[in-house]
Design a protein around this motif. Structure first.
Motif, mmCIF file in Angstrom:
data_model
loop_
_atom_site.group_PDB
_atom_site.id
_atom_site.type_symbol
_atom_site.label_atom_id
_atom_site.label_comp_id
_atom_site.label_asym_id
_atom_site.label_seq_id
_atom_site.Cartn_x
_atom_site.Cartn_y
_atom_site.Cartn_z
ATOM 1 N N ASN A 1 -9.927 7.055 -10.459
ATOM 2 C CA ASN A 1 -9.214 6.449 -9.323
ATOM 3 C C ASN A 1 -7.718 6.770 -9.299
ATOM 4 O O ASN A 1 -6.932 6.015 -8.709
ATOM 5 C CB ASN A 1 -9.402 4.923 -9.307
ATOM 6 N N GLU B 1 0.836 -1.203 0.000
ATOM 7 C CA GLU B 1 0.000 0.000 0.000
ATOM 8 C C GLU B 1 0.875 1.258 0.000
ATOM 9 O O GLU B 1 1.930 1.290 0.635
ATOM 10 C CB GLU B 1 -0.897 -0.009 1.232
ATOM 11 N N TYR C 1 -13.437 -5.914 -10.507
ATOM 12 C CA TYR C 1 -13.449 -6.372 -9.126
ATOM 13 C C TYR C 1 -14.157 -7.725 -9.087
ATOM 14 O O TYR C 1 -14.943 -8.045 -9.984
ATOM 15 C CB TYR C 1 -14.142 -5.345 -8.237
ATOM 16 N N HIS D 1 -3.869 1.941 -3.203
ATOM 17 C CA HIS D 1 -4.619 1.659 -1.975
ATOM 18 C C HIS D 1 -5.062 0.204 -1.987
ATOM 19 O O HIS D 1 -5.106 -0.439 -3.031
ATOM 20 C CB HIS D 1 -5.849 2.570 -1.903
ATOM 21 N N ILE D 2 -5.421 -0.280 -0.810
ATOM 22 C CA ILE D 2 -5.934 -1.645 -0.698
ATOM 23 C C ILE D 2 -7.097 -1.848 -1.672
ATOM 24 O O ILE D 2 -7.227 -2.908 -2.295
ATOM 25 C CB ILE D 2 -6.401 -1.934 0.739
ATOM 26 N N SER D 3 -7.915 -0.833 -1.823
ATOM 27 C CA SER D 3 -9.105 -0.926 -2.675
ATOM 28 C C SER D 3 -8.783 -1.050 -4.162
ATOM 29 O O SER D 3 -9.674 -1.323 -4.970
ATOM 30 C CB SER D 3 -10.006 0.290 -2.462
ATOM 31 N N ASP D 4 -7.523 -0.869 -4.544
ATOM 32 C CA ASP D 4 -7.126 -1.041 -5.950
ATOM 33 C C ASP D 4 -6.893 -2.505 -6.299
ATOM 34 O O ASP D 4 -6.667 -2.840 -7.468
ATOM 35 C CB ASP D 4 -5.850 -0.241 -6.245
ATOM 36 N N THR D 5 -6.945 -3.382 -5.324
ATOM 37 C CA THR D 5 -6.792 -4.813 -5.582
ATOM 38 C C THR D 5 -7.897 -5.280 -6.510
ATOM 39 O O THR D 5 -9.086 -5.166 -6.203
ATOM 40 C CB THR D 5 -6.843 -5.600 -4.263
ATOM 41 N N ALA D 6 -7.504 -5.793 -7.675
ATOM 42 C CA ALA D 6 -8.465 -6.168 -8.714
ATOM 43 C C ALA D 6 -7.702 -6.744 -9.902
ATOM 44 O O ALA D 6 -6.469 -6.792 -9.907
ATOM 45 C CB ALA D 6 -9.277 -4.949 -9.162
ATOM 46 N N SER E 1 -2.404 -7.043 -6.602
ATOM 47 C CA SER E 1 -2.670 -7.365 -5.198
ATOM 48 C C SER E 1 -1.945 -6.345 -4.328
ATOM 49 O O SER E 1 -0.710 -6.310 -4.318
ATOM 50 C CB SER E 1 -2.205 -8.787 -4.890
#
Lengths: 117, 111
Positions: free
Chosen positions: A61, A15, A39, A82-87, A114
């Motif tokens: 984003n 991160e 996602y 960010h963690i939320s970019d994991t996809a 990841s």
């Protein structure tokens, strides 16, 4: 015919670190280029697109990509993830004048980003 | 603004049963429409696309078919499902000079 190669199948990153997802394409005609994000268990969302004009394209984003015609590349970058970019991220190409022939997109195989805390 | 709908969201069907997945687009006219399949852990495979009502192009020979009875409606069908038809089915649309926009998808499990 076009083809797309995403050079990394998986990219682990911590991160707040920067990230680059690589995409190379092959085409004998002029193209449009795209990056999509997916996602888990969702459809694909368009992150950004290059149609013409400035080779540096900014998307949602905080992502951006640069079209490099001489290297036939369209790499995706983000300065701080960010963690939320994991996809899963997909690069795609289409012929710029191919709409009446279907406007088909050719997709790469995807890169799994990841982001770890 | 444009929106794209797919239903059902999830579906569990036995082998040999029929299939009908529907996709509709709102807020645009005469879009190109597409059906993709995404198998587990794999990329997207274009199945069909349509440039107008009644005009269907097939990309991969298989036991699936597609129809476009109205300008903004795209239907994916099968008379008899196979186990290999399991996957995540995505519908998308586009207009000239733009990217494709995807629906939320249908998760199909054939048992």
């Amino acid at each position: 015919a076009q083809s797309v190669t995403q050079l990394d199948s998986q990219v682990p990153v911590f991160e707040e670190a920067p990230v680059e997802l690589r995409c190379n394409y092959s085409s004998s005609v002029s193209v449009y280029l795209f990056w999509y994000v997916q996602y888990p268990n969702q459809g694909l969302q368009l992150l950004l697109k290059y149609l013409s004009g400035s080779t540096l394209v900014k998307g949602i984003n905080g992502f951006e990509a640069e079209f490099n015609k001489s290297q036939t590349s369209f790499h995706l970058r983000k300065p701080s993830v960010h963690i939320s970019d994991t996809a899963e991220y997909f690069c795609a190409v289409s012929e710029s004048r191919g709409y009446n022939q279907g406007g088909k997109l050719i997709f790469g195989q995807g890169t799994e980003l990841s982001v770890k805390p | 603004s444009q929106t794209i709908h797919q239903w059902p969201a999830t579906l569990v069907q036995p082998v040999g049963s029929p299939l009908s997945l529907e996709c509709t687009v709102e807020g645009t006219s005469n879009p190109n429409l597409y059906w993709y399949r995404q198998a587990a852990g794999r990329g997207l495979q274009l199945l069909f696309y349509s440039v107008g009502i009644g005009q269907i192009s097939s990309e991969v020979p298989q036991n699936l078919s597609a129809s476009r009875p109205q300008d903004r409606q795209f239907i994916l069908s099968s008379k008899k499902l196979l186990l290999s038809d399991s996957g995540f089915y995505l519908c998308a649309w586009t207009i000239p000079g733009d990217g494709q926009y995807f629906g939320p998808g249908t998760r199909l499990t054939v048992t």
